[in-house]
Design an enzyme around this catalytic site. Structure first.
Site, mmCIF file in Angstrom:
data_model
loop_
_atom_site.group_PDB
_atom_site.id
_atom_site.type_symbol
_atom_site.label_atom_id
_atom_site.label_comp_id
_atom_site.label_asym_id
_atom_site.label_seq_id
_atom_site.Cartn_x
_atom_site.Cartn_y
_atom_site.Cartn_z
ATOM 1 N N HIS A 1 -3.367 22.247 2.474
ATOM 2 C CA HIS A 1 -2.985 21.707 1.175
ATOM 3 C C HIS A 1 -3.402 22.651 0.059
ATOM 4 O O HIS A 1 -3.969 23.717 0.302
ATOM 5 C CB HIS A 1 -3.568 20.300 0.976
ATOM 6 C CG HIS A 1 -5.062 20.224 0.965
ATOM 7 N ND1 HIS A 1 -5.833 20.633 -0.112
ATOM 8 C CD2 HIS A 1 -5.948 19.781 1.896
ATOM 9 C CE1 HIS A 1 -7.114 20.438 0.157
ATOM 10 N NE2 HIS A 1 -7.208 19.937 1.381
ATOM 11 N N CYS B 1 -10.349 20.866 5.627
ATOM 12 C CA CYS B 1 -8.974 21.364 5.612
ATOM 13 C C CYS B 1 -8.945 22.845 5.236
ATOM 14 O O CYS B 1 -9.962 23.433 4.890
ATOM 15 C CB CYS B 1 -8.152 20.568 4.596
ATOM 16 S SG CYS B 1 -8.019 18.805 5.010
#
Length: 168
Positions: free
Chosen positions: A128, A140
């Site tokens: 992301h 992430c």
């Protein structure tokens, strides 16, 4: 490795003949990822989904799915929906996908601990947008917004995210 693979290195993410600056989890890279440790897990992770905010951008690729109001991601290892997309109202621990900030305007989903999640091994690892350069994630892999859009457009069915054990 194939030319379609994304390979995490100490310098960034190597993909399609280019090095893309990125940030990883505040817990570093770990082979023994656990829920809440903030680590990015070692392994070969397939890209299995693509989500986007239709109120903020046009559909980036034909296989992208819209993030709707009420879309959540379960991160409660005690619940049967752990590490799955769920809908509000959802009384268990979760992460809101339709955020006020642009962090999840475009999200690539990996197959980390999915679709049959092992309790406590950690919920979703997304690709992301980053908050800012060098600012770590909760596990992430995050990118500059324009780079993320370019990467997303280059991904193919065979694309994998490779996080080498040599980075631990």
């Amino acid at each position: 490795m194939t030319p379609q693979d994304m390979v995490l290195t100490r310098q960034g993410l190597r993909f399609m003949g280019r090095m893309w600056p990125c940030t990883i989890g505040k817990g570093g890279i770990r082979a023994d990822k656990r829920e809440g440790d903030g680590a990015t897990p070692v392994g070969v992770h397939r890209i299995v989904g693509f989500l986007y905010r239709p109120d903020r951008m046009a559909r980036p690729v034909d296989w992208a799915l819209p993030i709707r109001p009420g879309d959540l991601w379960s991160d409660d290892p005690t619940h049967e929906d752990y590490n799955l997309l769920v809908r509000a109202p959802y009384p268990y621990s979760h992460e809101t996908l339709r955020r006020a900030d642009p962090l999840y305007d475009l999200v690539l989903l990996t197959d980390w601990n999915w679709p049959r999640a092992e309790k406590g091994r950690g919920s979703a690892i997304f690709l992301h947008r980053w908050r800012r350069p060098g600012y770590p994630t909760e596990g992430c892999v995050a990118f500059r917004p324009d780079h993320l859009k370019r990467i997303a457009g280059l991904i193919r069915y065979e694309t994998r995210l490779i996080v080498p054990a040599s980075l631990t």
